[in-house]
Write a protein that holds these residues in place. Structure first.
Motif, short mmCIF file in Angstrom:
data_model
loop_
_atom_site.label_atom_id
_atom_site.label_comp_id
_atom_site.label_asym_id
_atom_site.label_seq_id
_atom_site.Cartn_x
_atom_site.Cartn_y
_atom_site.Cartn_z
N UNK A 43 -19.04 10.83 -5.71
CA UNK A 43 -18.01 10.07 -5.50
C UNK A 43 -17.95 8.73 -6.09
N UNK A 44 -16.71 7.93 -5.87
CA UNK A 44 -16.68 6.74 -6.81
C UNK A 44 -15.83 5.79 -5.77
N UNK A 45 -16.13 4.66 -6.05
CA UNK A 45 -15.33 3.47 -5.46
C UNK A 45 -14.11 3.37 -6.42
N UNK A 46 -13.03 3.55 -6.09
CA UNK A 46 -11.82 3.25 -6.92
C UNK A 46 -11.11 2.00 -6.96
N UNK A 47 -11.36 1.06 -5.83
CA UNK A 47 -10.74 0.03 -5.46
C UNK A 47 -11.30 -0.38 -4.22
N UNK A 48 -10.56 -1.53 -3.86
CA UNK A 48 -10.95 -2.43 -2.45
C UNK A 48 -10.70 -3.61 -2.79
N UNK A 49 -11.07 -4.49 -1.59
CA UNK A 49 -11.05 -5.89 -1.63
C UNK A 49 -11.41 -6.26 -0.12
N UNK A 50 -12.09 -7.78 -0.47
CA UNK A 50 -12.01 -8.46 1.03
C UNK A 50 -10.61 -9.04 1.13
N UNK A 51 -10.50 -9.36 2.25
CA UNK A 51 -9.02 -9.98 2.79
C UNK A 51 -9.39 -11.27 3.23
N UNK A 52 -8.28 -12.18 3.06
CA UNK A 52 -8.42 -13.53 3.28
C UNK A 52 -8.47 -13.78 4.67
N UNK A 53 -8.51 -15.04 5.06
CA UNK A 53 -8.65 -15.40 6.30
C UNK A 53 -7.56 -15.02 7.24
N UNK A 54 -8.05 -14.85 8.56
CA UNK A 54 -6.93 -14.59 9.44
C UNK A 54 -5.80 -15.41 9.80
N UNK A 55 -6.28 -16.98 9.72
CA UNK A 55 -5.39 -17.91 9.83
C UNK A 55 -4.17 -17.68 8.84
N UNK A 56 -4.27 -17.26 7.82
CA UNK A 56 -3.16 -17.00 6.76
C UNK A 56 -2.35 -15.92 7.16
N UNK A 57 -2.91 -14.80 8.17
CA UNK A 57 -2.22 -13.90 8.25
C UNK A 57 -0.72 -13.90 9.32
N UNK A 58 0.11 -13.11 9.05
CA UNK A 58 1.21 -13.07 10.09
C UNK A 58 1.35 -11.64 10.40
N UNK A 59 1.56 -11.40 11.64
CA UNK A 59 1.98 -9.91 12.09
C UNK A 59 3.39 -9.91 12.53
N UNK A 60 4.13 -8.79 12.20
CA UNK A 60 5.41 -8.77 12.48
C UNK A 60 5.54 -7.45 13.26
N UNK A 61 6.12 -7.57 14.55
CA UNK A 61 6.12 -6.39 15.37
C UNK A 61 7.70 -6.35 15.92
N UNK A 62 8.26 -4.98 15.88
CA UNK A 62 9.37 -4.73 16.23
C UNK A 62 9.31 -4.91 17.85
N UNK A 63 10.66 -5.51 18.22
CA UNK A 63 10.94 -5.97 19.53
C UNK A 63 12.21 -5.21 19.98
N UNK A 64 12.78 -5.36 21.27
CA UNK A 64 14.15 -5.14 21.56
C UNK A 64 14.92 -5.94 21.02
#
Length: 116
Positions: A43-64
């Protein structure tokens, strides 16, 4: 070759930030060992990444009422998605076997096929 994503969904961001260079190097060494084992399995690794800090993350959720945007991925937990590898491998069992080494540095490793 079949494509997979190898996810790290339970790493502790605070522990990583508090870790020493030696701690970080141990993780990098484990990741390199996974790459070596995967290559030996054809096999082979074809890509990937470490992710930035969660403090910069935003979550979007569908609500009513529409879409709610909140800070961070999971306000109620310290565990965060820290990164991923994209890999190819014809032998799923060999991929899973190679991924076992990753549990030395990541408490949970999830291997999922990528749909075409």
């Amino acid at each position: 070759m079949t494509d997979y994503v190898v996810l790290f969904p339970a790493d502790d961001e605070a522990a990583w930030l508090a870790g020493s260079e030696a701690d970080h190097q141990a993780t990098y060494d484990t990741d390199a060992e996974f790459a070596r084992l995967l290559t030996e399995a054809g096999g082979a690794i074809t890509g990937g990444a470490g992710l930035g800090p969660s403090s910069a993350a935003r979550t979007l959720r569908r609500t009513d009422e529409g879409v709610a945007v909140t800070d961070g991925p999971y306000a109620e937990t310290v565990e965060q998605m820290s990164g991923f590898f994209l890999v190819t491998c014809d032998d799923h069992d060999a991929l899973v076997e190679a991924a076992r080494v990753l549990t030395r540095s990541h408490p949970v490793v999830e291997v999922r096929p990528v749909e075409e």
